[in-house]
Write a protein that holds these residues in place. Structure first.
Motif, PDB file in Angstrom:
ATOM      1  N   VAL A  64       0.858  -1.191   0.000  1.00 23.50           N
ATOM      2  CA  VAL A  64       0.000   0.000   0.000  1.00 23.50           C
ATOM      3  C   VAL A  64       0.894   1.240   0.000  1.00 23.50           C
ATOM      4  O   VAL A  64       1.909   1.265   0.693  1.00 23.50           O
ATOM      5  N   LEU A  89     -15.255   7.135  -7.151  1.00 27.18           N
ATOM      6  CA  LEU A  89     -16.016   7.096  -5.892  1.00 27.18           C
ATOM      7  C   LEU A  89     -17.452   6.659  -6.132  1.00 27.18           C
ATOM      8  O   LEU A  89     -18.013   5.870  -5.383  1.00 27.18           O
ATOM      9  N   GLN A 104      -3.065   2.124  -4.210  1.00 26.44           N
ATOM     10  CA  GLN A 104      -4.050   2.733  -3.312  1.00 26.44           C
ATOM     11  C   GLN A 104      -5.421   2.302  -3.842  1.00 26.44           C
ATOM     12  O   GLN A 104      -5.698   2.459  -5.024  1.00 26.44           O
ATOM     13  N   THR A 105      -6.227   1.759  -2.971  1.00 28.10           N
ATOM     14  CA  THR A 105      -7.534   1.263  -3.415  1.00 28.10           C
ATOM     15  C   THR A 105      -8.638   1.756  -2.501  1.00 28.10           C
ATOM     16  O   THR A 105      -8.505   1.732  -1.278  1.00 28.10           O
ATOM     17  N   PHE A 106      -9.717   2.226  -3.148  1.00 28.77           N
ATOM     18  CA  PHE A 106     -10.966   2.500  -2.448  1.00 28.77           C
ATOM     19  C   PHE A 106     -11.903   1.374  -2.844  1.00 28.77           C
ATOM     20  O   PHE A 106     -12.190   1.192  -4.025  1.00 28.77           O
ATOM     21  N   PHE A 136     -15.077   8.605   1.513  1.00 27.62           N
ATOM     22  CA  PHE A 136     -13.831   8.080   0.921  1.00 27.62           C
ATOM     23  C   PHE A 136     -13.380   6.747   1.492  1.00 27.62           C
ATOM     24  O   PHE A 136     -12.199   6.430   1.457  1.00 27.62           O
ATOM     25  N   VAL A 137     -14.296   5.960   2.040  1.00 34.57           N
ATOM     26  CA  VAL A 137     -13.930   4.618   2.494  1.00 34.57           C
ATOM     27  C   VAL A 137     -15.161   3.738   2.271  1.00 34.57           C
ATOM     28  O   VAL A 137     -16.287   4.215   2.360  1.00 34.57           O
ATOM     29  N   GLU A 138     -14.916   2.494   1.939  1.00 31.96           N
ATOM     30  CA  GLU A 138     -16.012   1.632   1.501  1.00 31.96           C
ATOM     31  C   GLU A 138     -16.566   0.814   2.662  1.00 31.96           C
ATOM     32  O   GLU A 138     -15.806   0.337   3.513  1.00 31.96           O
ATOM     33  N   ARG A 151      -7.491   3.857   8.768  1.00 27.25           N
ATOM     34  CA  ARG A 151      -6.756   2.832   8.035  1.00 27.25           C
ATOM     35  C   ARG A 151      -7.329   2.664   6.628  1.00 27.25           C
ATOM     36  O   ARG A 151      -6.604   2.582   5.639  1.00 27.25           O
ATOM     37  N   MET A 167      -5.570   3.749   2.756  1.00 28.53           N
ATOM     38  CA  MET A 167      -5.434   2.866   1.599  1.00 28.53           C
ATOM     39  C   MET A 167      -6.103   3.434   0.362  1.00 28.53           C
ATOM     40  O   MET A 167      -5.835   3.023  -0.745  1.00 28.53           O
ATOM     41  N   SER A 168      -7.060   4.354   0.577  1.00 26.55           N
ATOM     42  CA  SER A 168      -7.890   4.838  -0.532  1.00 26.55           C
ATOM     43  C   SER A 168      -7.267   6.082  -1.159  1.00 26.55           C
ATOM     44  O   SER A 168      -6.840   6.987  -0.452  1.00 26.55           O
ATOM     45  N   PRO A 169      -7.183   6.138  -2.510  1.00 27.64           N
ATOM     46  CA  PRO A 169      -6.570   7.306  -3.150  1.00 27.64           C
ATOM     47  C   PRO A 169      -7.296   8.606  -2.778  1.00 27.64           C
ATOM     48  O   PRO A 169      -6.666   9.654  -2.671  1.00 27.64           O
ATOM     49  N   PHE A 170      -8.622   8.538  -2.584  1.00 30.23           N
ATOM     50  CA  PHE A 170      -9.375   9.749  -2.238  1.00 30.23           C
ATOM     51  C   PHE A 170      -9.180  10.077  -0.764  1.00 30.23           C
ATOM     52  O   PHE A 170      -9.041  11.225  -0.376  1.00 30.23           O
ATOM     53  N   ARG A 216      -6.611   9.451   1.073  1.00 30.91           N
ATOM     54  CA  ARG A 216      -5.276  10.009   1.321  1.00 30.91           C
ATOM     55  C   ARG A 216      -5.262  11.513   1.073  1.00 30.91           C
ATOM     56  O   ARG A 216      -4.625  12.256   1.796  1.00 30.91           O
TER      57      ARG A 216
END
Lengths: 285, 390
Positions: A18, A33, A58-60, B301-303, B375, B379-382, B384
């Motif tokens: 990551v 998104l 980087q993963t959402f 911004f997180v799933e 956390r 990990m998420s590009p958005f 961050r």
């Protein structure tokens, strides 16, 4: 609860690689998104610009999206770009000990990000769709909700030998929101299956009656009925007299307004895969 | 690892006293209430007692209580009955945020010649009663609108809805599966014609439900066969579960105050602390009147599934919306109907408490969730980008 393998769990609980690479040679971004998942992949090449020496992501997204991204970065390290491009989404899923079919789109996202990254590095056209970013699109948009093109869908259908619209949704998300493109997805499946079958010349020159009957039954079982099941329908083979095939529609197909269209579809399949002179007749059975 | 169960709108633990109440009716008192012998007759008496207990909880008469197999059956039976009672009325009204037990059925009706109106909700999950007034007419057979939403806990103004419905001569059904046992209901002073209850949402076992049908309201049975439930619901009674539900309703009545004080205070504290500790979070339906036990909170911004998996690893059980929508690709139909922004529609988590929830359990969530969200965002590009801004 999803039936995730221990390997999938390990990769979303303890994801590898990551982060980002400040001087990355290639970066690929897919998803958004609004789609519910997105992946940004960073690749660093060796001095000769041949082999991948480092990869970060980087993963959402959900657990399997994180796991697929983590797996991808592990798999491509040490490979040349051409070797990396050979990796299929199925291999990403296999690396993880399998993914639930509803989550296969996560592995597709990994493969996609890799292709986008390498294509951008090489300066050529971006080979797949790139939803969320309006770059070059290959082909025409089929799924408006997720911004997926016919070219991309046909590739996934072909590589994973998908037979139903539901499978295509699981692998790509196409058709998973408003469902408006499902008829078009079915056309694409028919198109791809047709192309695959053209590549497999298996039809013998002259058919004995017995062989012809066997072939008709095989085609109905393997090619036709699974497609009808996908729509809640079915058919039954009533009789075969020479080249005349009698069928009766069952379940949702019985009494369906477009059953004559379905009968023509069956006839077309049988003509294509068994013999040119076959005629299909719908009977009450 | 001891579980921290905060998914009580999905299902609840059976109360020990409820289990004890039902236990003899499997191996010892297994008689059929319809039988003409003392052995079945004593079960009939307990079924009658259970009917009385259910009626008492909602201020109804015992003969207005029909036992069914689940909330879904009650919902289906109510709507189908109304359509049979009014064969010439071809219009049905519901909402976009109903449970699938009602929504799927209504959408199916639209393929069979019925006009179906799905009322909208605003950004807080509230109805616009003028929309109902404009939609309803003499052709409307039934209006089916939930009492409280299972995902957000938003409570609808059911009595006002009922008055509008009555003016036009339609029947009014409400799915009160999430409301019964959490807020007080009184059918004696209500405009509701039919109301659905599900046992397993109030500490009774799964597989038992109730359809309340007001005295004088015409009813056509969904299940036909024997004369059980005064021929309104055929099929041998699920006696043990009926008796359990009766006990659960009695206990729910006793705990109703606690639900609206202690449980509500814990929910409010959880909500307040999470908003304080976690940036870019919002409450779904936060400005509306809500059930005391329900908290639906959206994180940007997180799933959601990832959050649930990380919570689950710590033994914390929550939901990312309705259990029925969790296998879907789309954000829940409820959140979409509310127009929750796309930046957090995929990151909504539902915590639903019960009288079994403890302050320590709430503390654990307040301690762990901020770390989990951080956390996921790292990990998420958005995410961050969000963290860099701060």
């Amino acid at each position: 609860m999803w039936d995730y393998t221990d390997k999938v769990k390990d990769h979303f609980m303890n994801p590898r690689n990551v982060g980002d690479i400040a001087d990355a040679d290639a970066v690929g971004e897919v998803g958004s998104l609004a789609c519910g998942d997105a992946l940004k992949l960073f690749i660093k090449l060796d001095e000769n610009k041949e082999r991948i020496v480092d990869a970060k992501f980087q993963t959402f997204g959900c657990g399997s999206a994180i796991a697929s991204s983590s797996a991808l970065t592990e798999m491509i390290k040490g490979k040349t770009l051409d070797e990396a491009l050979q990796i299929t989404n199925q291999e990403i899923a296999d690396f993880l000990g399998g993914l639930p079919e509803e989550k296969m789109h996560c592995s597709v996202m990994g493969q996609e990000a890799l292709e986008v990254a390498i294509a951008k590095y090489r300066g050529g056209p971006v080979p797949t769709h790139d939803h969320g970013h309006e770059h070059e699109q290959e082909g025409e948009i089929v799924c408006k909700c997720f911004g997926l093109t016919d070219g991309f869908l046909k590739k996934v259908i072909g590589q994973n030998r998908l037979h139903t619209a539901e499978q295509v949704t699981h692998f790509t998300k196409a058709g998973g929101a408003c469902g408006g493109c499902i008829p078009k997805i079915k056309e694409l499946i028919a198109e791809v299956l047709g192309e695959q079958q053209k590549l497999e010349p298996k039809r013998p020159e002259r058919l004995t009656n017995l062989r012809k009957m066997q072939l008709i039954q095989e085609v109905l079982e393997n090619e036709v009925r699974p497609q009808l099941w996908a729509d809640g329908g079915d058919l039954e083979l009533i009789d075969i007299a020479g080249s005349n095939v009698q069928i009766a529609f069952r379940k949702a197909c019985a009494g369906c307004a477009s059953s004559s269209y379905t009968a023509r579809f069956v006839e077309q399949k049988l003509r294509e895969l068994v013999a040119e002179d076959i005629s299909v007749e719908e009977v009450q059975g | 690892m001891k579980e921290i169960y905060l998914d009580n709108n999905a299902t609840t633990r059976v109360d020990d006293a409820v289990f004890e109440e039902m236990r003899p009716y499997f191996c010892e008192l297994y008689g059929n209430p319809s039988s003409m012998h003392y052995f079945g007759g004593q079960v009939q008496q307990k079924v009658d007692e259970a009917r009385q207990r259910v009626a008492t909880l909602i201020g109804a008469h015992p003969e207005e209580i029909i036992f069914t197999a689940c909330g879904t059956e009650s919902d289906n039976a109510a709507i189908r009955s109304a359509l049979e009672v009014f064969p010439n009325k071809r219009h049905v009204i519901t909402t976009r945020v109903e449970h699938p037990a009602v929504l799927t059925m209504c959408r199916g009706l639209s393929k069979h010649g019925y006009r179906v109106t799905e009322l909208n909700v605003d950004g807080e999950g509230r109805l616009d009663l003028d929309e109902l007034r404009n939609a309803i007419d003499e052709n409307t057979a039934i209006v089916s609108i939930m009492y409280a939403n299972n995902e957000t806990g938003v409570i609808f103004p059911i009595e006002e809805v009922g008055r509008i419905v009555k003016e036009k001569g339609a029947l009014f059904h409400t799915d009160a599966v999430q409301a019964v046992g959490k807020i007080p209901l009184n059918m004696a002073e209500s405009t509701i014609d039919m109301l659905s209850i599900s046992g397993h949402k109030l500490h009774a076992p799964k597989g038992i439900g109730v359809l309340y049908v007001r005295k004088g309201i015409p009813f056509r049975p969904f299940m036909v066969g024997g004369h059980q439930e005064k021929s309104r619901r055929a099929g041998t009674e699920n006696t043990a579960a009926i008796i359990a539900l009766g006990k659960a309703c009695e206990l729910a009545g006793k705990h109703l105050d606690e639900e609206n004080t202690r449980v509500k205070a814990m929910r409010d504290r959880l909500e307040r602390e999470l908003l304080r500790l976690i940036p870019a979070a919002r409450i779904n339906g936060g400005k509306a009147e809500r059930l005391p036990n329900t908290l639906s909170i959206a994180f940007e911004f997180v799933e959601g599934e990832l959050i649930l998996l990380y919570l689950s690893e710590l033994g914390i059980c929550a939901s990312s919306g309705s259990a029925c929508t969790s296998g879907s690709l789309e954000p829940s139909h409820v959140l979409r109907a509310m127009g929750v922004p796309f930046t957090c529609a995929h990151g909504s988590i539902r915590f639903t408490l019960s009288r079994y929830t403890t302050e320590e359990e709430v503390d654990t969530v307040i301690r762990e969730l901020p770390r989990i969200i951080r956390r996921g965002r790292e990990m998420s590009p958005f995410g961050r980008e969000l963290l860099q801004q701060q």
